[in-house]
Every structure is written in structure tokens, then in C-alpha cells.
Design a protein around this motif. Structure first.
Motif, PDB file in Angstrom:
ATOM      1  N   VAL A  60       0.583  -5.126   6.127  1.00  0.00           N
ATOM      2  CA  VAL A  60       0.608  -3.657   6.172  1.00  0.00           C
ATOM      3  C   VAL A  60      -0.799  -3.126   5.943  1.00  0.00           C
ATOM      4  O   VAL A  60      -1.711  -3.856   5.533  1.00  0.00           O
ATOM      5  CB  VAL A  60       1.563  -3.074   5.099  1.00  0.00           C
ATOM      6  CG1 VAL A  60       2.983  -3.516   5.338  1.00  0.00           C
ATOM      7  CG2 VAL A  60       1.086  -3.476   3.704  1.00  0.00           C
ATOM      8  N   ARG A  61      -0.903  -1.830   6.192  1.00  0.00           N
ATOM      9  CA  ARG A  61      -2.185  -1.162   5.949  1.00  0.00           C
ATOM     10  C   ARG A  61      -2.171  -0.563   4.537  1.00  0.00           C
ATOM     11  O   ARG A  61      -1.208   0.065   4.122  1.00  0.00           O
ATOM     12  CB  ARG A  61      -2.431  -0.069   6.987  1.00  0.00           C
ATOM     13  CG  ARG A  61      -2.642  -0.628   8.388  1.00  0.00           C
ATOM     14  CD  ARG A  61      -3.109   0.437   9.360  1.00  0.00           C
ATOM     15  NE  ARG A  61      -3.342  -0.138  10.674  1.00  0.00           N
ATOM     16  CZ  ARG A  61      -4.475  -0.741  11.031  1.00  0.00           C
ATOM     17  NH1 ARG A  61      -5.480  -0.828  10.166  1.00  0.00           N
ATOM     18  NH2 ARG A  61      -4.608  -1.242  12.247  1.00  0.00           N
ATOM     19  N   ARG A  62      -3.250  -0.767   3.838  1.00  0.00           N
ATOM     20  CA  ARG A  62      -3.367  -0.213   2.487  1.00  0.00           C
ATOM     21  C   ARG A  62      -4.845   0.024   2.201  1.00  0.00           C
ATOM     22  O   ARG A  62      -5.731  -0.458   2.912  1.00  0.00           O
ATOM     23  CB  ARG A  62      -2.772  -1.150   1.440  1.00  0.00           C
ATOM     24  CG  ARG A  62      -3.306  -2.558   1.492  1.00  0.00           C
ATOM     25  CD  ARG A  62      -2.946  -3.378   0.257  1.00  0.00           C
ATOM     26  NE  ARG A  62      -1.572  -3.361  -0.124  1.00  0.00           N
ATOM     27  CZ  ARG A  62      -0.628  -4.177   0.342  1.00  0.00           C
ATOM     28  NH1 ARG A  62      -0.955  -5.073   1.268  1.00  0.00           N
ATOM     29  NH2 ARG A  62       0.604  -4.128  -0.089  1.00  0.00           N
ATOM     30  N   ASP A  63      -5.109   0.825   1.161  1.00  0.00           N
ATOM     31  CA  ASP A  63      -6.488   1.087   0.725  1.00  0.00           C
ATOM     32  C   ASP A  63      -6.878   0.066  -0.328  1.00  0.00           C
ATOM     33  O   ASP A  63      -6.099  -0.220  -1.252  1.00  0.00           O
ATOM     34  CB  ASP A  63      -6.610   2.502   0.141  1.00  0.00           C
ATOM     35  CG  ASP A  63      -6.297   3.577   1.163  1.00  0.00           C
ATOM     36  OD1 ASP A  63      -6.454   3.307   2.366  1.00  0.00           O
ATOM     37  OD2 ASP A  63      -5.881   4.686   0.752  1.00  0.00           O
ATOM     38  N   LEU A  64      -8.063  -0.474  -0.199  1.00  0.00           N
ATOM     39  CA  LEU A  64      -8.593  -1.428  -1.178  1.00  0.00           C
ATOM     40  C   LEU A  64      -9.743  -0.773  -1.938  1.00  0.00           C
ATOM     41  O   LEU A  64     -10.560  -0.063  -1.349  1.00  0.00           O
ATOM     42  CB  LEU A  64      -9.083  -2.698  -0.474  1.00  0.00           C
ATOM     43  CG  LEU A  64      -8.029  -3.484   0.310  1.00  0.00           C
ATOM     44  CD1 LEU A  64      -8.679  -4.701   0.957  1.00  0.00           C
ATOM     45  CD2 LEU A  64      -6.866  -3.898  -0.589  1.00  0.00           C
ATOM     46  N   TYR A  65      -9.797  -1.045  -3.237  1.00  0.00           N
ATOM     47  CA  TYR A  65     -10.801  -0.392  -4.082  1.00  0.00           C
ATOM     48  C   TYR A  65     -11.511  -1.410  -4.963  1.00  0.00           C
ATOM     49  O   TYR A  65     -10.902  -2.353  -5.463  1.00  0.00           O
ATOM     50  CB  TYR A  65     -10.152   0.635  -5.012  1.00  0.00           C
ATOM     51  CG  TYR A  65      -9.265   1.639  -4.327  1.00  0.00           C
ATOM     52  CD1 TYR A  65      -9.797   2.781  -3.734  1.00  0.00           C
ATOM     53  CD2 TYR A  65      -7.888   1.458  -4.298  1.00  0.00           C
ATOM     54  CE1 TYR A  65      -8.975   3.711  -3.125  1.00  0.00           C
ATOM     55  CE2 TYR A  65      -7.056   2.380  -3.687  1.00  0.00           C
ATOM     56  CZ  TYR A  65      -7.609   3.501  -3.097  1.00  0.00           C
ATOM     57  OH  TYR A  65      -6.790   4.416  -2.498  1.00  0.00           O
ATOM     58  N   ASP A  66     -12.780  -1.159  -5.132  1.00  0.00           N
ATOM     59  CA  ASP A  66     -13.545  -1.800  -6.208  1.00  0.00           C
ATOM     60  C   ASP A  66     -14.217  -0.649  -6.945  1.00  0.00           C
ATOM     61  O   ASP A  66     -15.281  -0.167  -6.534  1.00  0.00           O
ATOM     62  CB  ASP A  66     -14.566  -2.781  -5.648  1.00  0.00           C
ATOM     63  CG  ASP A  66     -15.343  -3.485  -6.752  1.00  0.00           C
ATOM     64  OD1 ASP A  66     -14.999  -3.288  -7.937  1.00  0.00           O
ATOM     65  OD2 ASP A  66     -16.311  -4.202  -6.435  1.00  0.00           O
ATOM     66  N   THR A  67     -13.573  -0.175  -7.997  1.00  0.00           N
ATOM     67  CA  THR A  67     -13.933   1.104  -8.606  1.00  0.00           C
ATOM     68  C   THR A  67     -14.038   0.977 -10.112  1.00  0.00           C
ATOM     69  O   THR A  67     -13.286   0.227 -10.744  1.00  0.00           O
ATOM     70  CB  THR A  67     -12.865   2.170  -8.256  1.00  0.00           C
ATOM     71  OG1 THR A  67     -12.743   2.257  -6.849  1.00  0.00           O
ATOM     72  CG2 THR A  67     -13.254   3.527  -8.805  1.00  0.00           C
ATOM     73  N   ALA A 360      -6.745  -0.370   5.644  1.00  0.00           N
ATOM     74  CA  ALA A 360      -7.102  -1.710   6.122  1.00  0.00           C
ATOM     75  C   ALA A 360      -5.855  -2.577   6.242  1.00  0.00           C
ATOM     76  O   ALA A 360      -4.924  -2.476   5.432  1.00  0.00           O
ATOM     77  CB  ALA A 360      -8.091  -2.361   5.165  1.00  0.00           C
ATOM     78  N   LEU A 361      -5.815  -3.446   7.291  1.00  0.00           N
ATOM     79  CA  LEU A 361      -4.781  -4.476   7.367  1.00  0.00           C
ATOM     80  C   LEU A 361      -5.035  -5.463   6.239  1.00  0.00           C
ATOM     81  O   LEU A 361      -6.165  -5.934   6.047  1.00  0.00           O
ATOM     82  CB  LEU A 361      -4.835  -5.198   8.711  1.00  0.00           C
ATOM     83  CG  LEU A 361      -4.216  -4.487   9.920  1.00  0.00           C
ATOM     84  CD1 LEU A 361      -4.436  -5.317  11.173  1.00  0.00           C
ATOM     85  CD2 LEU A 361      -2.738  -4.215   9.710  1.00  0.00           C
ATOM     86  N   THR A 362      -3.995  -5.803   5.491  1.00  0.00           N
ATOM     87  CA  THR A 362      -4.212  -6.655   4.317  1.00  0.00           C
ATOM     88  C   THR A 362      -3.148  -7.728   4.229  1.00  0.00           C
ATOM     89  O   THR A 362      -2.015  -7.568   4.716  1.00  0.00           O
ATOM     90  CB  THR A 362      -4.175  -5.826   3.023  1.00  0.00           C
ATOM     91  OG1 THR A 362      -2.898  -5.170   2.930  1.00  0.00           O
ATOM     92  CG2 THR A 362      -5.276  -4.793   2.993  1.00  0.00           C
ATOM     93  N   VAL A 363      -3.520  -8.830   3.605  1.00  0.00           N
ATOM     94  CA  VAL A 363      -2.574  -9.890   3.258  1.00  0.00           C
ATOM     95  C   VAL A 363      -2.811 -10.248   1.800  1.00  0.00           C
ATOM     96  O   VAL A 363      -3.921 -10.085   1.280  1.00  0.00           O
ATOM     97  CB  VAL A 363      -2.773 -11.139   4.150  1.00  0.00           C
ATOM     98  CG1 VAL A 363      -2.506 -10.810   5.599  1.00  0.00           C
ATOM     99  CG2 VAL A 363      -4.168 -11.732   3.961  1.00  0.00           C
ATOM    100  N   PRO A 364      -1.773 -10.776   1.137  1.00  0.00           N
ATOM    101  CA  PRO A 364      -1.983 -11.211  -0.247  1.00  0.00           C
ATOM    102  C   PRO A 364      -2.910 -12.412  -0.286  1.00  0.00           C
ATOM    103  O   PRO A 364      -2.910 -13.245   0.632  1.00  0.00           O
ATOM    104  CB  PRO A 364      -0.574 -11.559  -0.718  1.00  0.00           C
ATOM    105  CG  PRO A 364       0.205 -11.821   0.512  1.00  0.00           C
ATOM    106  CD  PRO A 364      -0.376 -10.930   1.570  1.00  0.00           C
ATOM    107  N   ASN A 365      -3.726 -12.470  -1.325  1.00  0.00           N
ATOM    108  CA  ASN A 365      -4.659 -13.594  -1.436  1.00  0.00           C
ATOM    109  C   ASN A 365      -3.926 -14.933  -1.452  1.00  0.00           C
ATOM    110  O   ASN A 365      -4.468 -15.961  -1.030  1.00  0.00           O
ATOM    111  CB  ASN A 365      -5.510 -13.437  -2.695  1.00  0.00           C
ATOM    112  CG  ASN A 365      -6.526 -12.322  -2.556  1.00  0.00           C
ATOM    113  OD1 ASN A 365      -6.631 -11.714  -1.494  1.00  0.00           O
ATOM    114  ND2 ASN A 365      -7.259 -12.039  -3.618  1.00  0.00           N
TER     115      ASN A 365
END
Length: 745
Positions: A60-67, A360-365
């Protein structure tokens, strides 16, 4: 991935599969000597792992953050003030929460000594001026006659020189017929008169020269002394100004050190601070300049609303200076947006986004596999797993961005399926805050002693008409006294006054002009005697001690000194009642962790009636809890240097509510007795934000996640940026939306 590498990887997987099967066969046949059939790698059939339906996750699409999120406060621009030299403290002229204009005095020290020096010097200057003017007058008068004589005799001498006769006459000798000289009788008379007028003329010139020389010397001496005295006076007045602190800008007093009258105050420390409430800024935990420069984005959040900010960089030298001066350092940010909704004291956070990817298209690590620099996943298609090479981007520790190789909706095998409990809830808006509770005590920073005003005669105490903590108005009678006048002294001064008046009449009759100085001296003496007698008669008539202003009685001599009773003698200036200005009263609250700040709203609770029986507090049927509102009016350490950071906070209460507090408890004998008050303050309050229960949140690799239940029933982790938390909830900066269904653990 190349075909050769793919085959090599497939063979490796087959070998692993063979080993697994061999182990399984050993376990099934036991430990005997039975031989196992030999199996070749090409004979191994790939098997799907057990529980495949529970071990996949949809792409799925999700937002990724390094904050990073930094705690902050909305603060005013502040200026702190200190004295140029040390003083003996006298009083504050402005108090926390009070508005001041530019030039208004904030505090002052005791100036009695320097005031006396200024008074004496000004008196000396005036006396010297008067003496000099008197000299000028006398010199001018003394000059009048010599100048007149100079003119008269000078003219006479000049005229006589024109008419000067011959000193000798020539006549014929009757016997010889020769010319002979004889004295001219007219010359002798002329010479006598000429020498007389010339002597007087020269005498006048000499007198004028002497008077002019005296004038010159006296003027030079006067001007020298006058210049020196004026310089000394200027220095004294400058020194006196150093005893006072004034504000350089309009604003509100936001902090002050608490001193008592007469306390020594050093000139090397901040004493009071003024804040400009119209100039709002945000102070946060320290954020290094390098972090800000590298940040993808930086902004503030106040009550759920985002505000763009500008960072104020700090050089290393300034950091070291502040660290040494304050013991702590905060970073400053300026609001770029319209900040009318933002209030001083609002809690805020600074959000520093180091890196982020939206949608972003994402997958679990756990679904990613790596071989060297290559990344791949297994996609579940028609019940089969399909090796799929992918290109990756940023990761937040749990999910990784897929830039190529997968499409939204693909199902990838993962090491552990995400499961959620049956209990769920919807993400909703709310508010979050911490609660500060403490005991408060009434504090009066401005008070004055009402003293015995009687200077002349003997004053005796009669009775007090007020009680402790009673509110009084200007002019109210506080107590009664009795005065026995010193009639002998009064009569003596009356006789002296009569004699002075008689002598004054005699001087005037003898000639006012001739006795001008003595008449002036006598008139001054008479005025002094008249004033003295008036004061003595006024003191003799005193029977009451009255309040000089509105206020509240916070100390009484009759309550503190048992020896003071009816008939006790009072000395002049004896302190009788300490009258506090109730308009400048506060509630004092201990705040050792310095968590409260200007603008925080407080609730002050108290019992309407408390009765003391001896030392025991008795609860009666009339007791009921009441409350009034208050506001913190001093800043905390995020805005102040360490000299002004204290372990207490001051609460300002409206005048009508302060009256309720002052009358909140009652003693057995009817006296008001001020006691402790319950104070509750909300701080670190963030309104209008999405809230997530802590039991729904999991922290992984420093990031916060919740399990979101999708419409198809699938459970997935969703990361979010947490702004802060209390014991129950996190509040959301970014990453979640209202109405999302999340699973509770």
C-alpha cells in the motif's frame, strides 16, 4: 537481477530445502541404522510455508518519516534589567503581570543618604549663590560713589588742566631793567585746588580698581566653586539614578527577584524582566544548527495548527556563553505566519523532518530479502510465491519505500503476519495536557507600615479596631490612641514666638530698608515657630490612627507583641499596622521543576468556611468547596537567565475573586485567617489534535506505530509522528487521519 544469478539463488534455496527434508526424514525414522534414500537437489519440490494466508501483507501507499520533535513554548521577547552598582533595596515600582511604558521605573533602592547629600549640596549651592549675589549688590553699591567721584573729579581735573595758569610771571627789574621771574599767585591757588581734585580723582580710581579686583577674585572663586558643585551635584544625581531601574520598552513585567526592604542587592545580576507580548517567538529544546541546515522541513505546531517558522542560528561562542550564564540553552524560532490565535504561554512543538516520502509504495522490512546489493521479495500470486526483484528507497525502521518492482495491491510474503485484537477504536480529535497541583499561599509584595504619627507629647495606646487580614478603606480608623501634650514646651515656644514678633515690629519701625536682612531672618524664625506650634497642637489632638490607603491588614503590633496593651506608651514612628496593597496581591505557588509559565490558566479551590478550634481545623455543615480562576504571570527558564529563574510561580487573581479568597476562612473569634489554597494548572496543553491511546501504540526503532484496520479487514502498521503524550494518550502531528480504525492491544 541477471538470469545466472537468479539460477544460482534458486539452487541455493533447493539445497536448503534438501537439508530440511533430510533432517525431517531422520526425525521420522528415529535414530536407528536405517538408510535414507538419497535425494538430488533437482528432485526437491518447493513447498509453501505453513500459514501463508497469515504471512503476507498488501503493498500500500503510506507516508514515511524520519522526524525529531522538540518540546517548545510560545514566549514573548524579553529584556532583563540590572543595576550599574550595588544598592540597599527599597521597593519595586512595578510587579509581575503589570503593564509598563518605556521609561517607567521598575524598582529603586534606598536613597536617603544620597538624597541628603543632594539636598545639602543644593542648599550649599543656593547659599553660595545668594552670598555671591549679595556681594555683587554690595560691590555695585560700593562702586557707585567712586564712579561718581571719578567722573566729577576727572572732569574738574580736565577742566583745570585747560585753565592752568603760568607758574611764573616775567617782570622788569626796576633797578636793573632786566627781566626776572616771579611766582604767579594765581598758579599757587590753582595748584592747591588741582592737587586736591587730582588726589580725589586718583583716590576714586584706586577705589574702583580695588573694587573691580575684589569683584574679579570673588567671581573667579565663585565660578570655580559653582562649577565644581554643579559637577558634584550631577555626579550625585547620576549615582542616584543608578539606584533606579527603568524599562527601555513598553510591555509587561514577567519576572523579578524577591527582595525585602534593606536587603543588599548586587549590581552583577538581573533583577527584573519585561516582556513585549506583541512580539511572539517560540523557544524549544536546543536544536543544533547543523540539524536545521540538513532538515528537509521544519515547522511548529500550536494547538493542532501548523505554523511556518524561521530558525535563529546560534554561534558556538553564544552557546557557550548562554550555557555558562544560564546552565541551559534553548533555541529560538520566529513565527512567519499570522499568529493572532497564538497566545503567550501556549505549548508548542518544533517538528524537524530530516527525511520523508509521501504516498510511497511500501513493504514491511520483514518481507525484504537481500543478496549483496540486490533486494527482492516474494509476491504471492495464485497461491504461489514469486521471486521479485525490487528497488528500495528510505525506510522508517519498519517499512521501506519500493521505487520499482511492485504495484499497489500486491501481496508480499513477510516473516510475521500483523495481527490485531478484536477491540478497535476510531481516531478522533481532542486535547492533551499535564496537570500541576500544589498548595498556594497569599503573597503581598507591596505593603507599608502604618506608624504612630505623634512626634510631640506623650502618646498612649488605647485599642485596636481592626483584626488581622481585614480589608480596610482609605481613612478607616484602625485604632485609638491618647496624647498628653507637653504644655510646658508649648508655652515656652509661644513666649519665644511673641518675643520674635515684638522684635520684628521694632525693626520695621526703625527702618525696613536699613534692617532688611535682620527683618528677613526674624520672619523666617517666626514661620518656623508657627509651624512647630501648629504641629505640636495637631499632635495633641490625635485620637485615632487611620488607614492611609485601601488595603488589607497583614500584621498588627497588638497581635505580635503581647506587651502592647491599653496604656502602653508608643514612641514616635512606632510600627502598628502593616497594610498590604490588595491590588498587588498574588498567590504564591512552589514550582521546583519550573514547569509553569506566563499565561497558564489556573483553578484555585478553597473551602467557604473553615472553623479552627484551638489548633484543630473543624469541618462544619456549612463547608463547601469553591473556586476562582487565576493566571500565572511570571515566565519560566525557557525565557529567562538563571538569576530570574525561581522555584515558584505567581498567580494573579481578579480583584473581586481575591476578595473571596481573603474571606475564605474564619476563626472562632470571627477574625479572617488566610490559609492554604488548592491550585490546579494545566500545562503542556495541546488542543485540537488527533489522539491515540498509548495501548494502541508500539514503538519500533524509535518510531511510533499503530495497527490500522483496513476496509478489507487486513491489519497493517501505520507510522505517525507523535508530538507528545500523557499517561494515557499520544497526540498526532502527522501520519494519521480522523476516523481511522486502529486496533487496541
Amino acid at each position: 537481477m541477471t538470469e545466472r544469478k537468479s539460477k544460482r539463488l534458486l539452487n541455493r534455496i533447493k539445497r536448503v530445502g534438501c537439508i530440511a527434508l533430510a533432517v525431517l526424514m531422520v526425525l521420522e525414522t528415529g535414530c536407528g541404522r536405517q538408510e535414507s534414500p538419497v535425494m538430488r537437489p533437482e528432485d526437491v519440490e518447493l513447498l509453501d510455508p505453513a500459514g501463508v494466508p497469515q504471512s503476507f501483507e498488501t503493498v500500500v501507499r503510506r507516508d514515511l518519516y524520519d522526524t525529531s520533535v522538540y518540546s517548545a513554548l510560545v514566549c514573548p521577547y524579553v529584556e532583563e534589567y540590572r543595576l550599574d552598582s550595588s544598592i540597599s533595596f527599597d521597593a519595586y515600582d512595578a510587579f509581575p503581570g503589570r503593564q509598563v511604558k518605556k521609561g517607567d521605573e521598575l524598582l529603586h533602592g534606598k536613597t536617603e543618604n544620597i538624597d541628603k547629600q543632594i539636598e545639602n549640596l543644593e542648599k550649599s549651592i543656593a547659599e553660595k549663590e545668594e552670598s555671591y549675589q549679595e556681594f555683587l549688590k554690595e560691590n555695585k553699591e560700593a562702586m557707585e560713589k567712586p564712579l561718581e567721584n571719578q567722573k566729577i573729579y576727572g572732569t574738574a581735573v580736565s577742566n583745570m588742566e585747560k585753565d592752568k595758569p603760568e607758574e611764573f610771571l616775567v617782570e622788569k627789574d626796576t633797578e636793573t631793567g632786566e627781566d626776572i621771574q616771579i611766582e604767579n599767585p594765581a598758579y599757587a591757588e590753582w595748584n592747591r585746588l588741582y592737587r586736591q581734585y587730582d588726589g580725589m580723582y586718583r583716590s576714586a580710581i584706586q577705589t574702583i580698581m580695588e573694587l573691580e579686583e575684589a569683584l574679579k577674585e570673588r567671581t573667579e572663586l565663585y565660578e570655580l566653586d559653582h562649577t565644581y558643585d554643579l559637577l558634584q551635584l550631577k555626579r550625585l544625581k547620576e549615582d542616584r539614578s543608578n539606584y533606579r531601574l527603568s524599562s527601555d520598552m513598553p510591555g509587561s513585567v514577567v519576572a523579578m527577584q524577591l527582595f525585602t526592604e534593606g536587603e543588599y542587592v548586587g549590581g552583577d545580576q538581573s533583577l527584573v524582566a519585561v516582556g513585549d507580548m506583541s512580539r511572539k517567538l517560540i523557544r524549544s529544546e536546543f536544536v543544533a544548527k547543523t540539524y536545521v541546515n540538513k532538515a528537509q522541513e521544519i515547522y511548529a505546531v500550536v494547538n493542532g495548527k501548523r505554523y511556518e517558522v524561521e530558525y535563529e542560528p546560534m554561534e558556538t561562542e553564544e552557546y557557550d556563553r548562554l550555557k555558562l550564564q544560564n546552565g541551559y540553552v534553548y533555541s529560538t524560532f520566529y513565527l512567519k505566519d499570522d499568529a493572532d490565535e497564538v497566545k503567550i504561554g501556549d505549548y508548542a512543538v518544533i517538528v524537524l523532518k530530516k527525511q520523508s516520502v509521501e504516498n510511497a509504495l511500501t513493504v514491511p522490512n520483514g518481507a525484504l530479502n537481500r543478496e549483496g546489493l540486490l533486494s527482492y521479495v516474494y509476491v504471492l500470486k495464485d497461491g504461489e510465491r514469486v521471486y521479485t526483484a525490487v528497488s528500495t528507497g528510505m525506510t522508517d525502521g519498519v517499512y521501506t519505500e519500493i521505487r520499482s518492482g511492485l504495484a499497489e495491491g500486491d501481496k508480499v510474503l513477510t516473516k510475521q503476519a500483523v495481527t490485531g485484537g478484536a477491540e478497535t477504536m476510531k481516531v478522533e480529535y481532542g486535547e492533551l495536557y499535564n496537570t500541576f497541583t500544589a498548595l498556594g499561599y497569599l503573597y503581598y509584595p507591596s505593603s507599608q507600615w502604618v506608624t504612630n504619627p505623634v512626634k510631640y507629647g506623650t502618646c498612649y495606646y488605647v485599642e485596636s479596631l481592626v483584626s488581622l487580614y481585614q480589608q480596610v478603606k482609605k481613612g478607616d480608623v484602625l485604632g485609638r490612641v491618647r496624647v498628653t501634650p507637653d504644655t510646658g514646651t508649648i508655652e515656652r515656644y509661644e513666649r519665644k514666638l511673641q518675643r520674635e514678633r515684638e522684635r520684628l515690629d521694632d525693626l520695621k519701625k526703625a527702618g525696613e530698608k536699613e534692617n532688611e536682612k535682620e527683618i528677613a531672618r526674624r520672619e523666617e524664625t517666626i514661620q518656623d515657630l508657627e509651624k512647630l506650634l501648629a504641629d505640636m497642637r495637631k499632635d495633641a489632638a490625635v485620637t485615632e490612627i487611620r488607614a492611609p490607603r485601601d488595603g488589607i491588614i497583614i500584621r498588627m503590633a497588638s497581635a505580635e507583641w503581647p506587651g502592647l496593651e491599653e496604656g502602653s506608651m508608643l514612641y514616635s514612628g512606632q510600627e502598628l499596622y502593616l497594610l498590604a496593597d490588595e491590588q498587588l496581591s498574588y498567590l504564591f505557588v512552589e514550582d521546583p521543576n519550573n514547569v509553569l509559565t506566563y499565561g497558564n490558566q489556573a483553578e484555585i479551590s478553597f473551602l467557604n468556611y473553615l472553623t479552627y478550634r484551638g489548633d484543630q481545623l473543624q469541618i462544619t455543615d456549612r463547608d463547601k468547596e469553591n473556586s476562582v480562576a487565576g493566571e500565572i504571570v511570571n515566565l519560566n527558564k525557557m525565557s529567562l537567565s538563571k538569576e530570574l529563574v525561581s522555584g515558584f510561580s505567581l498567580l494573579k487573581v481578579a480583584a473581586e475573586d481575591m476578595s473571596k479568597l481573603m474571606g475564605s476562612t474564619e476563626t472562632e473569634d470571627g477574625r479572617w485567617l488566610l490559609t492554604r489554597y488548592g491550585v490546579t494548572v494545566r500545562y503542556r496543553e495541546m488542543k485540537n489534535v488527533l489522539l491515540v491511546p498509548k495501548r494502541a501504540v508500539k514503538t519500533i526503532s524509535g518510531s511510533t506505530y499503530v495497527k490500522v484496520k483496513l476496509e478489507n479487514g487486513e491489519i497493517q502498521y501505520r507510522s505517525f509522528v507523535a508530538g507528545g503524550s500523557d499517561s494515557t494518550y499520544y497526540w498526532v502531528v502527522e501520519g494519521l487521519t480522523e476516523g481511522m480504525e486502529i486496533c487496541l492491544e
